[in-house]
Design a protein around this motif. Structure first.
Motif, mmCIF file in Angstrom:
data_model
loop_
_atom_site.group_PDB
_atom_site.id
_atom_site.type_symbol
_atom_site.label_atom_id
_atom_site.label_comp_id
_atom_site.label_asym_id
_atom_site.label_seq_id
_atom_site.Cartn_x
_atom_site.Cartn_y
_atom_site.Cartn_z
ATOM 1 N N PHE A 77 3.779 -13.087 2.049
ATOM 2 C CA PHE A 77 3.472 -12.275 0.865
ATOM 3 C C PHE A 77 3.035 -13.096 -0.353
ATOM 4 O O PHE A 77 2.074 -12.694 -1.028
ATOM 5 C CB PHE A 77 4.645 -11.360 0.521
ATOM 6 C CG PHE A 77 4.261 -10.265 -0.437
ATOM 7 C CD1 PHE A 77 3.425 -9.240 -0.031
ATOM 8 C CD2 PHE A 77 4.706 -10.282 -1.747
ATOM 9 C CE1 PHE A 77 3.048 -8.241 -0.906
ATOM 10 C CE2 PHE A 77 4.327 -9.284 -2.637
ATOM 11 C CZ PHE A 77 3.494 -8.265 -2.210
ATOM 12 N N ILE A 126 -1.507 -0.871 -1.822
ATOM 13 C CA ILE A 126 -0.159 -0.433 -1.466
ATOM 14 C C ILE A 126 0.041 -0.387 0.057
ATOM 15 O O ILE A 126 1.149 -0.563 0.553
ATOM 16 C CB ILE A 126 0.135 0.943 -2.122
ATOM 17 C CG1 ILE A 126 1.612 1.324 -1.976
ATOM 18 C CG2 ILE A 126 -0.727 2.034 -1.572
ATOM 19 C CD1 ILE A 126 2.552 0.483 -2.767
ATOM 20 N N GLY A 176 8.113 -5.944 -8.833
ATOM 21 C CA GLY A 176 7.815 -6.646 -7.578
ATOM 22 C C GLY A 176 6.555 -6.101 -6.935
ATOM 23 O O GLY A 176 5.573 -5.783 -7.603
ATOM 24 N N ARG A 177 6.624 -5.929 -5.597
ATOM 25 C CA ARG A 177 5.418 -5.483 -4.898
ATOM 26 C C ARG A 177 5.072 -4.033 -5.197
ATOM 27 O O ARG A 177 3.978 -3.585 -4.900
ATOM 28 C CB ARG A 177 5.569 -5.721 -3.401
ATOM 29 C CG ARG A 177 6.773 -5.050 -2.779
ATOM 30 C CD ARG A 177 6.921 -5.475 -1.327
ATOM 31 N NE ARG A 177 8.182 -4.990 -0.775
ATOM 32 C CZ ARG A 177 8.549 -5.149 0.479
ATOM 33 N NH1 ARG A 177 7.771 -5.809 1.312
ATOM 34 N NH2 ARG A 177 9.689 -4.690 0.910
ATOM 35 N N MET A 178 6.017 -3.286 -5.791
ATOM 36 C CA MET A 178 5.727 -1.890 -6.119
ATOM 37 C C MET A 178 4.712 -1.764 -7.254
ATOM 38 O O MET A 178 4.280 -0.671 -7.588
ATOM 39 C CB MET A 178 7.012 -1.140 -6.470
ATOM 40 C CG MET A 178 7.880 -0.848 -5.267
ATOM 41 S SD MET A 178 7.022 0.162 -4.031
ATOM 42 C CE MET A 178 7.681 -0.531 -2.532
ATOM 43 N N ARG A 179 4.358 -2.930 -7.863
ATOM 44 C CA ARG A 179 3.314 -2.835 -8.884
ATOM 45 C C ARG A 179 1.970 -2.419 -8.269
ATOM 46 O O ARG A 179 1.056 -2.009 -8.979
ATOM 47 C CB ARG A 179 3.172 -4.165 -9.623
ATOM 48 C CG ARG A 179 2.601 -5.318 -8.832
ATOM 49 C CD ARG A 179 2.644 -6.583 -9.688
ATOM 50 N NE ARG A 179 2.362 -7.801 -8.947
ATOM 51 C CZ ARG A 179 1.162 -8.377 -8.887
ATOM 52 N NH1 ARG A 179 0.144 -7.841 -9.507
ATOM 53 N NH2 ARG A 179 1.004 -9.491 -8.208
ATOM 54 N N PHE A 180 1.860 -2.481 -6.951
ATOM 55 C CA PHE A 180 0.602 -2.079 -6.315
ATOM 56 C C PHE A 180 0.518 -0.578 -6.048
ATOM 57 O O PHE A 180 -0.440 -0.110 -5.459
ATOM 58 C CB PHE A 180 0.377 -2.879 -5.034
ATOM 59 C CG PHE A 180 0.182 -4.339 -5.296
ATOM 60 C CD1 PHE A 180 -0.992 -4.795 -5.881
ATOM 61 C CD2 PHE A 180 1.181 -5.264 -5.002
ATOM 62 C CE1 PHE A 180 -1.170 -6.137 -6.161
ATOM 63 C CE2 PHE A 180 1.008 -6.615 -5.282
ATOM 64 C CZ PHE A 180 -0.174 -7.051 -5.866
ATOM 65 N N THR A 181 1.533 0.179 -6.463
ATOM 66 C CA THR A 181 1.418 1.639 -6.316
ATOM 67 C C THR A 181 0.459 2.152 -7.377
ATOM 68 O O THR A 181 0.558 1.804 -8.541
ATOM 69 C CB THR A 181 2.772 2.360 -6.510
ATOM 70 O OG1 THR A 181 3.401 1.833 -7.679
ATOM 71 C CG2 THR A 181 3.697 2.167 -5.335
#
Lengths: 652, 251
Positions: free
Chosen positions: A6, A20, B24-29
């Protein structure tokens, strides 16, 4: 130990579309330690791939079920991977990021098994692309000791010969137990220190009986291009590989922890499979042939799965899945009790596939009790009565008209009808009858409802002959004739101003069907065609904007050069009874003689629709007609009714 | 059969404002991804939502000024209408348990006790943290050039096509922090940016583009945008107040 990819992916994610889909973290997803097994035991690691885009692959029930069944074991780790879009592929090739799982962002190459679910043959090029991105040798024979076992499953795996060069093994039949048996074998082999390397592991898997390892079989071809023989090339390997059948579906109520994606996907609902298998006997239907016998879940289990699924997912739409959902022995009680349970809530229920002759208005009313009347869909499949006798889907025009009349008079405005074009013995007239049928549907609808806003959508798919069906010997209709028939049909509907605007048309051109036909009934020689097509840029063949017939046709020219056979040989050529079919050594339980006599009955019904070649009825309510599956597989029909009812849910 | 009119739904009896974070990775929503996830979380949490009237009733949710896909946020806001009066703290707790980790509920407040004004009206400006891999001295030089100008036009592709607008006037405060490494220990610089919400909206990446257009600032390889706060501007327009803080006592 394998590190997360990642951190290398993240800086580039903003540059790709819908990032996403690559980040995982879905509700109910699982990330385990790489060495999750209890101290001193071997961990078995699976990456599960659905070889299409995330938005199509995530909702896939098969992958979700296996993901959950595997992860429930403390010594097994399962993660998911999907086909990446071309923009992401470019980033990965540039940054040298290998194919990764979305759960732990681990390299697919580091797992013990790469399990690929083939719902359709059009995912084959995506599989090759994933192998290449993963850094896994494309051809099974070139794979080293540290590379995963590439294992195919799903309906298309009932003829895995076209991908025999690329997969190490294929599982036939239901996966739930099969993946656990395979995991046991891998654990034991790893625990013993991997004796004999991957060759020995594959041998042990082949001995399970439901796992086909192509490299252990030699295929020879005759002068006419057809297969001469398929023979095991080492001692102990079974001559025939038999499918695995899961019995007692109530004991396997999965998915229990449905994955809830953040990204938008093709099915925004929770689905419960209410039964598996179908014995209606439609001759074109591979699913109905290879998933026999019928095994129902009980109304109580279904009720519990629906409630659990809604609570665990937050989905408000629930689909009751099967090959013909209205045929469940307790469908009426199920509809009423579920509608009672969820009265006054926003939960809506749907029956994705309903036969015209099993439809009734009480059922339809129960399913739309909360006020949402989505369209009704029926699939007569054949345009003319003669055609429906040929395919053994005996729905009379009057039945259909009565059914839609009832629907329209109860407030439905929209009916969708599914048909196929290119069925055996079909003529232009058979297809043009679709127009007459659609017009009658509209006329009836206008009459019974007294309204003019009645709609009927006609969807037409090209017929592709499939292995393990009575039509496996059939000639596929060439795409030029298919397109011409559809053009005539469209013109016919358009010409009638009275109805033209009320009838919608949906169809695809015939060319993708020819490629699907090649991949469905192909043998090992087709592997070169697939590889050639992928090397020429082929990806996402199930998407019309990515599919290129010309690329496939060119790949077939190159890939089949020197074999004496060509694209037409695989598709538009009829087969004789004594021809060895590429999948004859793979046993779906169906007796080949029964399939052939059913094929002859189909042709006889086509010659003389009122003749003696009668209907094959359903063995759930008429005597067994000896298709061969139950005695061959040691299975039995499992159906209700159980007589139980669903109690109202306690208000929390 | 005549077409029945849809049932009229009762108006909400309570309105709650929710502050949430995208970490975290939820910024890509994307915003659409988030709203779908949020509606499902409401169902899982069994929050008694009020619904809109119409043929296809929707739960009453209003979103305010969502941050762009790819940027993290500590301060996103929305408002929900309920069919029952609940303790905001309880709603915060059940909602937090129903959303995927990384989409985190920070605070829930009752509109009845909040300061006056609609949510969109209250969210006048945002404080952003802009982390780049550029050295502090380089970043400072660029910022100095940028701040010396009264207007800096930039172009951005919007849904309506390529648009040109000024990105300087909306910048109320811009400063390069002293720290030369980020939280992960990587070398780089961090910009503190106070940005007024305008139409068309100026985003922090527009400001970066603006700085590069008027200075010798190179294109950074790595940029992480995080919205730290949103709210009404202080009277001096040099900071933000908390949009969820209770209304000041009268008198």
């Amino acid at each position: 130990m394998t590190a997360s990819l990642f951190p290398r992916l993240e800086p580039r994610l903003s540059s790709v579309s819908k990032p996403i889909q690559y980040v995982g973290g879905e509700l109910n997803s699982t990330v385990k330690d790489w060495d999750c097994a209890p101290e001193g035991e071997e961990t078995v690691r699976w990456s599960l791939m659905y070889p299409d885009a995330y938005e199509v692959g995530l909702p896939n029930q098969g992958v979700q079920i296996l993901y959950e069944v595997l992860n429930e074991r403390d010594w097994i780790l399962a993660e998911r991977t999907y086909a990446v879009w071309p923009d992401m592929e470019a980033v990965m090739r540039e940054e040298q990021i290998p194919q990764f799982t979305v759960d732990g962002h681990r390299a697919v190459r580091d797992f013990d098994v790469l399990g690929i679910s083939f719902a359709t043959e059009l995912g084959y090029t995506n599989m090759l692309n994933a192998l290449d991105l993963a850094g896994i040798a494309l051809h099974a024979v070139d794979r080293g000791e540290d590379e995963p076992i590439v294992l195919g499953g799903g309906h298309a795996a009932f003829n895995p010969e076209p991908v025999a060069d690329f997969i190490d093994a294929a599982v036939l039949g239901d996966g739930e137990q099969a993946v656990l048996l395979i995991s046991d074998v891998i654990r034991e082999w790893k625990g013993e220190g991997r004796p004999g390397g991957r060759e020995e592991l594959l041998r042990r898997l082949a001995m399970l009986g439901s796992v086909y390892v192509p490299r252990f079989y030699d295929v020879t071809y005759g002068e006419d291009g057809a297969i001469e023989a398929v023979v095991p090339n080492r001692p102990g390997i079974p001559y025939r590989v038999t499918k695995h059948t899961l019995m007692d579906l109530d004991a396997w109520p999965y998915p229990a922890k449905p994955l809830v994606p953040l990204a938008e996907t093709v099915h925004e609902r929770f689905s419960v499979e209410i039964f598996r298998g179908c014995t209606r006997g439609c001759r074109f239907c591979q699913a109905g042939m290879i998933t026999r016998p019928v095994r129902e879940r009980s109304i109580s289990t279904i009720g519990a799965m629906v409630e659990n699924g809604i609570r665990a997912s937050g989905f408000e739409e629930v689909g009751l899945l099967s090959l013909s959902s209205a045929d469940h022995t307790e469908i009426g009680e199920m509809a009423t009790d579920l509608a009672d349970r969820y009265e006054g809530t926003n939960v809506s229920l749907s029956l994705p596939s309903t036969r015209v002759d099993a439809f009734n208005i009480t059922l339809a009313n129960e399913f739309s009790r909360n006020g949402r009347r989505s369209g009704l869909t029926f699939a007569p499949e054949g345009g003319s009565e003669r055609m429906r006798k040929v395919i053994n889907k005996m729905v009379s025009v009057d039945d259909l008209i009565d059914t839609v009349a009832t629907a329209y008079s109860h407030g439905w405005r929209q009916v969708k009808l599914y048909f196929m074009c290119g069925l055996p013995t079909e003529t232009d007239e058979d297809v043009l009858e679709i127009a007459e049928l659609a017009k009658r549907v509209i006329a009836t609808g206008r009459e019974v409802s007294g309204r003019n806003d009645i709609r009927c959508t006609v969807s037409i798919g090209g017929f592709v002959p499939k292995p393990h069906t009575p039509f496996q010997w059939a000639q596929q209709l060439d795409h030029e004739t298919t397109d011409e028939r559809l053009r005539k049909l469209r013109e016919d509907v358009r010409a009638d101003k009275k109805y033209a605007r009320a009838i919608g048309f949906r169809y695809h051109d015939g060319r993708p069907g020819i490629v699907e036909g090649l991949l469905s009934r192909g043998d090992r020689r087709v592997g070169k065609v697939i590889e050639e097509s992928w090397r020429a840029g082929g990806r996402f063949d199930g998407w019309s904007e990515h599919f290129s017939y010309d690329r496939w046709a060119a790949a077939a020219e190159v890939g089949l050069a020197g074999t004496g056979v060509d694209l037409d040989w695989y598709t538009t050529r009829g087969r004789e009874q004594d021809e060895v079919l590429p999948w004859d050594h793979l046993d779906s339980g169906l007796d080949k003689d029964w399939l052939w006599s059913d094929w002859e009955d189909a042709l006889a019904a086509g010659e003389d629709p009122d003749g003696p070649a009668g209907e094959v009825e359903d063995c759930r309510w008429t005597p067994c007609y000896d298709c061969g599956v139950c005695p061959e597989m040691g299975t039995d029909i499992q159906i209700g009714p159980t007589g139980q009812r669903l109690l109202p849910l306690a208000v929390v | 059969m005549s077409r029945a009119q849809p049932e009229q739904q009762a108006p909400p009896v309570q309105r709650l404002r929710v502050r949430y974070a995208k970490r975290g990775r939820m910024r890509f929503t994307s915003h659409r991804d988030f709203s779908r996830a949020f509606e499902r979380a409401l169902v899982r949490a069994r929050v008694p939502m009020a619904y809109s009237s119409g043929f296809n009733p929707h739960p009453r949710i209003s979103y305010a000024g969502a941050s762009p896909t790819g940027s993290a946020s500590e301060a996103e806001y929305l408002e929900i209408g309920l069919a029952q009066v609940l303790d905001p703290a309880d709603v915060a707790r059940t909602l937090a348990g129903s959303l995927p980790p990384g989409l985190d509920v920070v605070e829930v407040a009752d509109v009845a006790t909040a300061r006056t004004g609609g949510l969109t009206e209250l969210l006048q400006a945002s404080r952003w943290r802009v982390e780049t891999d550029l050295p502090v001295t380089t970043a400072r030089a660029g910022v100095t050039d940028f701040l010396a100008l009264e207007s800096v036009p930039v172009e951005r592709m919007t849904k309506k096509g390529l648009r040109t607008f000024d990105c300087r006037t909306a910048v109320l405060h811009l400063e390069v922090e002293d720290a030369e490494v980020d939280a992960a220990g990587r070398p780089g610089s961090t910009l503190d940016l106070l940005l007024r919400h305008t139409v068309p909206s100026v985003r922090p990446d527009d400001v970066l583009t603006g700085i590069r257009s008027c200075s010798s600032l190179p294109l950074p390889d790595r940029v992480l945008l995080t919205r730290l706060a949103q709210g009404p501007l202080t009277p001096a327009e040099d900071g933000l107040e908390d949009p969820l803080s209770a209304a000041p006592a009268p008198g």
